[in-house]
Write a protein that holds these residues in place. Sequence first.
Motif, PDB file in Angstrom:
ATOM      1  N   ARG A  71       1.786   9.069  -6.375  1.00 16.70           N
ATOM      2  CA  ARG A  71       2.227  10.468  -6.259  1.00 16.70           C
ATOM      3  C   ARG A  71       3.174  10.841  -7.394  1.00 16.70           C
ATOM      4  O   ARG A  71       3.140  11.969  -7.898  1.00 16.70           O
ATOM      5  N   ALA A  95       1.100   4.022  -3.063  1.00 15.35           N
ATOM      6  CA  ALA A  95       0.912   5.453  -2.814  1.00 15.35           C
ATOM      7  C   ALA A  95       2.087   6.254  -3.381  1.00 15.35           C
ATOM      8  O   ALA A  95       1.890   7.324  -3.978  1.00 15.35           O
ATOM      9  N   ASP A 137       0.831  -1.209   0.000  1.00 12.44           N
ATOM     10  CA  ASP A 137       0.000   0.000   0.000  1.00 12.44           C
ATOM     11  C   ASP A 137       0.864   1.257   0.000  1.00 12.44           C
ATOM     12  O   ASP A 137       0.567   2.228  -0.711  1.00 12.44           O
TER      13      ASP A 137
END
Length: 339
Positions: free
Chosen positions: A296, A292, A288
């Motif tokens: 980004r 992320a 996870d």
Amino acid sequence: MSPDIWQGRDTLSLHDFMAAANAAYYAGRDPLGARGDFITAPEISQMFGELIGLWAADLALRAGVGPSAAYVELGPGRGTLAADALRAMGQARLVPPVHLVETSPTLRARQQAAVPGAIWHESVATLPDDRPLIVIANEFFDALPIRQFQRTGAGWRERFVQREPAAFILGWEDCGQHIPLPLSDAPLGSMVERNFAAEAIVADIAQRLCRQGGALLTIDYGYEGPASGDTLQAMSQHRFADPLDAPGTRDLTAHVDFGMIAAVGRTHGLRPQPCIGQGALLTALGIDARAATLTRANPARAEDLRAARDRLVEPDQMGTLFKALALRHPDWPASAGFA
């Protein structure tokens, strides 16, 4: 599949039929991807291979072997997992020698492009014996040939394949005693599978790891046996197919018995960790957080990254059906990600 395999006979054991069919299947094709017959976790997302690489780097560093350990992969596909894992290991300043066990000339060519400088082996028998080994087996054991046995009123019988003029059919023949003791009194009609090739490979690797140091991580679809049931299947163009139809043109597999792998490893001195789902392992290793970070860096890929993460981790996709098992040298620390 070559007709020579029959050698004038009309029947073959399921083991010999599956071995010959898969040898022909993998010899001259790349079966992976949208244009192939199936897709594996490394082809779904770079996150899979990166997390495996960090798992390996963390274990090697905590075991105190650092760059002396070799990276070994069994059945490396296109080399995608190895390339992603080695890139992640490089972030920990580890650049291990790479040894790949692969028999397909077509896939070796793909692997050479993905992992320049790797050393190839036809079997585990020629792996280096002078250093610790970090061995990765992702969707490897499922393609090894199995034997199937069924309990009847006349005792246990072994499944064979019979060649007919227009088709192949399944039948049963008398057999020796190959049934695991816990299943020897299974109800009439029960079917039991044994993968003797997998047992032999795990035994070889376990003996090497106990002498040299190291660990084995295997990820595949399967179950914690011993258990009964028929898991033989074929894949063609991403759909299930008849395992007897057009042998040599589709992938024949069977579910992996992780209980067997743990038992064989333990017999030869390794320490198994608990078998867990692929989703649980990847979550514990930080998928996870990695998703992320990638999102980004490239917001336009957010939906694709979420879908890839879900496919690898969620219980209704690959997260539960696919299992992970780690076995290590008795003096090595426990590896990350396993409760």
